[in-house]
Motif scaffolding. Structure first.
Motif, PDB file in Angstrom:
ATOM      1  N   ALA A 943      34.294  99.337 136.545  1.00 16.81           N
ATOM      2  CA  ALA A 943      34.312  99.236 135.089  1.00 16.81           C
ATOM      3  C   ALA A 943      33.536  98.011 134.610  1.00 16.81           C
ATOM      4  CB  ALA A 943      35.754  99.187 134.593  1.00 16.81           C
ATOM      5  N   ILE A 944      33.674  96.902 135.336  1.00 10.67           N
ATOM      6  CA  ILE A 944      32.987  95.658 134.958  1.00 10.67           C
ATOM      7  C   ILE A 944      31.478  95.829 135.043  1.00 10.67           C
ATOM      8  CG2 ILE A 944      32.579  93.276 135.686  1.00 10.67           C
ATOM      9  CD1 ILE A 944      35.577  93.283 136.583  1.00 10.67           C
ATOM     10  N   LEU A 945      31.006  96.426 136.126  1.00  8.28           N
ATOM     11  CA  LEU A 945      29.556  96.623 136.295  1.00  8.28           C
ATOM     12  C   LEU A 945      28.987  97.432 135.135  1.00  8.28           C
ATOM     13  CD1 LEU A 945      29.270  97.381 140.138  1.00  8.28           C
ATOM     14  CD2 LEU A 945      29.001  95.200 138.966  1.00  8.28           C
ATOM     15  N   ALA A 946      29.727  98.469 134.729  1.00  8.63           N
ATOM     16  CA  ALA A 946      29.246  99.309 133.629  1.00  8.63           C
ATOM     17  C   ALA A 946      29.236  98.539 132.308  1.00  8.63           C
ATOM     18  CB  ALA A 946      30.133 100.548 133.512  1.00  8.63           C
ATOM     19  N   LYS A 947      30.271  97.739 132.072  1.00  3.81           N
ATOM     20  CA  LYS A 947      30.397  97.071 130.778  1.00  3.81           C
ATOM     21  C   LYS A 947      29.391  95.942 130.591  1.00  3.81           C
ATOM     22  CE  LYS A 947      35.274  98.154 129.948  1.00  3.81           C
ATOM     23  NZ  LYS A 947      36.623  97.613 129.662  1.00  3.81           N
ATOM     24  N   ILE A 948      29.059  95.226 131.672  1.00  2.00           N
ATOM     25  CA  ILE A 948      28.146  94.082 131.500  1.00  2.00           C
ATOM     26  C   ILE A 948      26.716  94.446 131.868  1.00  2.00           C
ATOM     27  CG2 ILE A 948      30.045  92.483 131.963  1.00  2.00           C
ATOM     28  CD1 ILE A 948      28.810  91.892 134.674  1.00  2.00           C
ATOM     29  N   GLY A 949      26.493  95.706 132.269  1.00  2.00           N
ATOM     30  CA  GLY A 949      25.138  96.157 132.555  1.00  2.00           C
ATOM     31  C   GLY A 949      24.575  95.647 133.854  1.00  2.00           C
ATOM     32  N   ALA A 950      25.446  95.426 134.847  1.00  2.00           N
ATOM     33  CA  ALA A 950      24.985  94.946 136.153  1.00  2.00           C
ATOM     34  C   ALA A 950      24.819  96.124 137.111  1.00  2.00           C
ATOM     35  CB  ALA A 950      25.972  93.944 136.729  1.00  2.00           C
ATOM     36  N   ALA A 951      23.787  96.072 137.924  1.00  5.29           N
ATOM     37  CA  ALA A 951      23.518  97.167 138.862  1.00  5.29           C
ATOM     38  C   ALA A 951      24.413  97.104 140.084  1.00  5.29           C
ATOM     39  CB  ALA A 951      22.053  97.136 139.287  1.00  5.29           C
ATOM     40  N   ASN A 952      24.853  95.905 140.479  1.00  7.77           N
ATOM     41  CA  ASN A 952      25.658  95.762 141.680  1.00  7.77           C
ATOM     42  C   ASN A 952      26.477  94.476 141.590  1.00  7.77           C
ATOM     43  OD1 ASN A 952      23.839  93.599 142.415  1.00  7.77           O
ATOM     44  ND2 ASN A 952      22.409  95.221 143.073  1.00  7.77           N
ATOM     45  N   ARG A 953      27.253  94.199 142.650  1.00  6.87           N
ATOM     46  CA  ARG A 953      28.135  93.034 142.644  1.00  6.87           C
ATOM     47  C   ARG A 953      27.337  91.729 142.601  1.00  6.87           C
ATOM     48  NH1 ARG A 953      33.316  94.940 144.992  1.00  6.87           N
ATOM     49  NH2 ARG A 953      33.914  92.789 145.416  1.00  6.87           N
ATOM     50  N   ALA A 954      26.208  91.707 143.331  1.00  4.22           N
ATOM     51  CA  ALA A 954      25.402  90.486 143.359  1.00  4.22           C
ATOM     52  C   ALA A 954      24.864  90.157 141.974  1.00  4.22           C
ATOM     53  CB  ALA A 954      24.253  90.641 144.354  1.00  4.22           C
TER      54      ALA A 954
END
Length: 970
Positions: A943-954
């Protein structure tokens, strides 16, 4: 080949020990666990637990470790209430001291309850500080609070002998496990549990609890038996070892006994093997061991000396011989058999006349010296039964029943009451001895079974009482009412005829007990009726309670009248009047909490959320102090959580929801699951919602099947999850599911028989929003509008009707100016916060959409910016996302969130998870740090990756590092 009585080192059991150690580690890390160890007699359950405790001592780390052990004792089918728990508490008292236990108890009421089990912690208390919630609640609170700072390991051995009160407490403790650094280990002998054993239903309930670890101990292999034999006797003949493995069946205790036989020859039966050490004793040694066996696995020296016919010197010599022969062991201020199998075999050696004589001696000694001790009250009755003195057994059972009633042990009270009914016809002058009639005993049993939630047994006791109650109208009326209540609880049958028959028996009687009972019956009748008849029955219930001067009956009558007015007359403002009167009555803490929960709920129905939160927090704190948190306190926590979510205080709402979920047993947690599901819907956490519903799918299905009336809340939950903002240019997905949800929710809005006005109002808002976010359906719109128009013009109904009509105009595609005017008209009510916070923000977004379409873009931008800034921290991140999309779609200025703003918009839990992701932690490591499962951690990360627009954990970690720790909004 003379050998030590026990192997110096445990053989095998590596996997079993690792399972126990893993559970201990989880408890040390803040995730409480319960382990149930099962195995046949002599298999090595106690040895495994001892090895586990030794390993625990070396793994406790910086956290202080306290071990408390409770040994269940075979005191007959009833036993002593909370016998092993009393020993656990005494261990805790010894290790931690009086002041620590008092502080952890949390209230004088809890201390008063615990003092009956641990007299050393008693304090002077006023009459208002008497035990309220009983032992079970006080023990739970104590363990929970102690385990915040200390790792508590509780061991309860030999559950097959546990008393009913202990079994009820264990089921509750294991299923809710409210502590933090808490590990519970329980053992039982599996070969003793047939389908009639009282432990069997408890084990079945525990099997449905996923948090409980089960460890099965299997017999040793032939190789492991050989290893044990070598440990016991280095001179063992290898040719004998294979035979030992076969004859022992891989049971370590039997291996030890076989090795100890030396050259005496192998016995023909298992019983002879177990008795081998006993038979080598002198006559005096055998006599004292038989006497000890009649008293149980353990015997205090004082009691054994008082019962034995040997003089002091002869007794000492006989005991010393039994210890040296490894038949018994010293144990505190007394002695214990080295193994329960030995005690059972020795007891079977007693002649019938000897058994009667020894049990009589026990009963007489305990009656003279220990009749006031909780441990001995029930055992006195068991000894008289074994001595075949039924009148004395009856009298002792009466005394034990009085004791358990005064110390609130309903499970024991039920068992003892049933024992009296079994003995009744075999004892002269039973009614005079008991100071109760047989129907009154059955009524007492029914009430006790009701108190522990066993409606089936309560119904059976009521039926048995009615079968013998012919000449006592008051008791018969009470039994009829009990049959009505229990038939409804266990079979969902409405035996209204029982209530009418009970009322007829009491009409015209002026005595206070009859008036009080008739008040309760009238309350029951009014709850099943509608209209003028229900109103008259409620009026009579109140008047009768007032005449009787019974505040408890009056509180119930007033509370029920409030629900009747709210549901039957749809007049919540008027319903608040009897409730406010009920809150002023002088009633027990449990009744005060019951009224308080209804008060909170009624204030919430009137959208007086701020007041409801204040009242709820106060009532919940009172329930905790009074020791009734598990029962009524859990209901208050649930109602309070709903209020807090509506107010936009999600962190507090989550805290109370999770608390309520842990307080109640599994079957009653579905309401909390639905509340969490709704929260996840509006906080824009669909993955967390999906994971929750999947985990609880079976429990939800069981609850709906058992309580179909609760399905209405799930209809609304499903509709809310499908809602979207009509102004957004988004494709309509799940058309079939939307159609089914719309049909279901329109049926709910029209269901005036089974759904409350509050439920129908909320459903109307969800239904109108569902219609507004789908292609226009004029027939559905007209149907919903007609239902809303029928609402009364009082309370908050007109305001909710105004909201629904505004949303229906959205569905109909009304012009922008008309829609804007409708939503502007609602804004004063929005400012007064008469809607749940997500509905407030949806109204603002709807106004903004109309303004955009009407060319009033600047005002729309301000409104949407306000929603984006406020909604996430208020538990409405989903609406904030709609606001962002709407502003972007309209190309309004300053609406595209930066990465920093996106991080700020995360929920508090998501911000915690992101911080740990930035530290480089894996999902399992995040789970351990935050006390959640790896699966839940994975859901949060996605959910976090989708909300902040990040492609992956890094990338997420880099974004977090670049913007720094983002503060929460609010």
């Amino acid at each position: 080949m003379s050998a030590p009585a026990r192997s110096p080192r445990m053989i095998g059991r590596r996997d079993e020990l690792e399972s126990l150690v893993a559970a201990f580690d989880e408890g040390r890390d803040g995730r409480p666990r319960t382990v149930v160890v099962r195995g046949e007699a002599g298999i090595g359950k106690t040895r495994l637990v001892q090895e586990f405790l030794a390993a625990a001592q070396s793994r406790s780390g910086d956290l202080p470790l306290v071990v408390a052990v409770g040994q269940c004792v075979d005191l007959g089918p009833i036993g002593s209430p909370f016998g092993p728990i009393r020993r656990v508490l005494r261990d805790l008292h010894t290790e931690l001291g009086t002041e620590t236990l008092r502080a952890a108890a949390g209230s004088t009421a809890a201390i008063a309850s615990l003092a009956a089990l641990v007299p050393g912690i008693a304090v002077d208390a006023s009459p208002r500080e008497d035990p309220a919630g009983g032992f079970a609640e006080a023990i739970e609170v104590l363990l929970e609070r102690l385990s915040r700072e200390v790792h508590i390991v509780v061991v309860i051995e030999d559950l097959q002998w546990a008393d009913a009160a202990t079994l009820a407490l264990l089921k509750t403790l294991a299923s809710t496990l409210r502590g933090r650094h808490l590990t519970i280990v329980a053992t039982y002998r599996s070969d003793d549990i047939d389908r009639f054993h009282p432990l069997r239903p408890v084990l079945a309930e525990l099997d449905r609890t996923r948090a409980i670890l089960r460890v099965e101990i299997e017999p040793l292999t032939a190789e492991q038996v050989a290893e044990q034999v070598v440990q016991l006797s280095a001179a063992a003949d290898p040719r004998d070892i294979a035979g030992l493995a076969d004859r022992s069946g891989g049971i370590p205790f039997l291996v030890e006994e076989l090795v100890d036989l030396d050259d005496s020859g192998l016995p023909d039966t298992l019983r002879e093997l177990v008795l081998a050490r006993y038979t080598r004793l002198t006559a005096s040694g055998q006599q004292v061991v038989r006497t000890m066996a009649a008293g149980g696995v353990h015997a205090d020296h004082e009691v054994l000396a008082g019962v034995s016919t040997l003089d002091d010197r002869a007794l000492d010599l006989a005991i010393r011989e039994a210890i040296d022969s490894r038949v018994i062991l010293t144990d505190g201020a007394g002695y214990s058999f080295r193994h329960a199998l030995t005690r059972e075999a020795v007891e079977s050696e007693m002649l019938p006349s000897e058994r009667v004589r020894v049990h009589r001696a026990y009963a007489e000694f305990l009656t003279e010296h220990r009749s006031d001790q909780p441990d001995d009250a029930s055992s006195i009755a068991e000894h008289w039964l074994a001595a075949r003195d039924l009148p004395a057994a009856f009298d002792a059972t009466v005394a034990a029943l009085r004791h358990t009633r005064s110390h609130y042990s309903p499970a024991m009270s039920a068992k003892l009451a049933e024992r009296l009914t079994e003995l009744w016809d075999q004892v002269p002058d039973a009614a005079a001895r008991a100071d109760m009639t047989l129907p009154e005993i059955h009524l007492a049993a029914a009430l006790a079974w009701h108190d522990i939630g066993d409606a089936v047994r309560a119904l059976r006791s009521a039926d048995e009482g009615l079968a013998v109650c012919t000449d006592d109208p008051l008791t018969r009326a009470a039994l009829l009412r009990q049959r009505y209540v229990q038939a409804f609880n266990s079979q969902h049958r409405d035996r209204r005829e029982d209530l009418l028959a009970a009322a007829e028996l009491l009409e015209g009687r002026d005595d206070l007990p009859a008036r009080t009972l008739l008040s309760r019956i009238m309350t029951n009748l009014s709850m099943g009726e509608h209209g003028a008849e229900a109103a008259e029955q409620a009026r009579r219930a109140i008047a009768l309670a007032e005449e009787a001067g019974d505040d408890a009956a009056l509180a119930v009558a007033l509370t029920s009248e409030a629900w009747r007015i709210a549901s039957d007359e749809d007049d919540e403002p008027a319903a608040l009047i009897p409730l406010e009167r009920a809150t002023t009555l002088d009633v027990s803490p449990a009744m005060r909490a019951y009224v308080g929960e209804a008060h909170v709920d009624m204030l919430a129905r009137l959208a007086r959320y701020d007041e409801a939160a204040v009242v709820g927090e106060r009532r919940y704190a009172e329930a905790v102090r009074a020791g009734v948190e598990r029962g009524s306190g859990a209901s208050i926590a649930y109602s309070l959580a709903r209020v807090l979510f509506s107010l936009g205080r999600p962190d507090e709402g989550l805290r109370y929801t999770r608390r309520a979920r842990r307080l109640v047993e599994r079957a009653n947690r579905v309401s909390m699951v639905r509340l969490l599901s709704t929260h996840y819907t509006w906080s824009d956490e669909p993955e967390a919602r999906a994971a929750l519903l999947e985990d609880e799918r079976q429990a939800i299905a069981e609850s709906i099947a058992k309580h179909p009336e609760k399905h209405s809340s799930w209809i609304i939950d499903r509709a809310d999850a499908l809602i979207s903002l009509r102004a957004l240019d988004e494709p309509i997905l799940d058309a079939d599911e939307r159609a089914a949800a719309t049909s279901a929710i329109l049926d709910l809005v029209d269901d005036t028989e089974r759904s409350s006005p509050t439920m129908r109002r909320y459903a109307a808002l969800s239904g109108s929003m569902l219609l507004a976010s789908a292609p226009d359906d004029p027939a559905a719109r007209a149907r919903l509008a007609a239902s809303v128009d029928a609402w009364p013009a009082r309370g908050i109904a007109p305001v909710y009707a105004q909201y629904a009509h505004a949303m229906l105009k959205e569905a109909a595609g009304a012009g922008a100016a008309e829609r804007a005017a409708l939503w502007r008209g609602l804004m004063p009510h929005i400012a007064e916060r008469v809607f749940p916070v997500w509905h407030l923000h949806i109204a603002r977004c709807s106004l903004a959409a109309a303004l955009i379409e009407n060319g009033e873009r600047e005002e729309a931008a301000v409104i949407l910016e306000h929603v984006r800034a406020e909604a996430p921290s208020q538990g409405a991140a989903r609406v904030a996302r709609w606001a962002t999309s709407l502003a972007a779609q309209a190309r309004l200025a300053t609406v595209t969130p930066t990465h920093a703003e996106a991080i700020v918009a995360l929920t508090p839990r998501e911000r915690q998870v992101l911080e740990l992701v930035a530290e480089g932690l894996t999902n399992p490591q995040i789970g351990r740090r935050l006390f959640i499962s790896p699966k839940t951690a994975s859901v949060h990360v996605s959910a976090i990756l989708a909300k902040i627009g990040a492609a992956n954990r890094a990338e997420a970690a880099a974004l977090y590092a670049s913007v720094g720790r983002a503060p929460a909004t609010g």
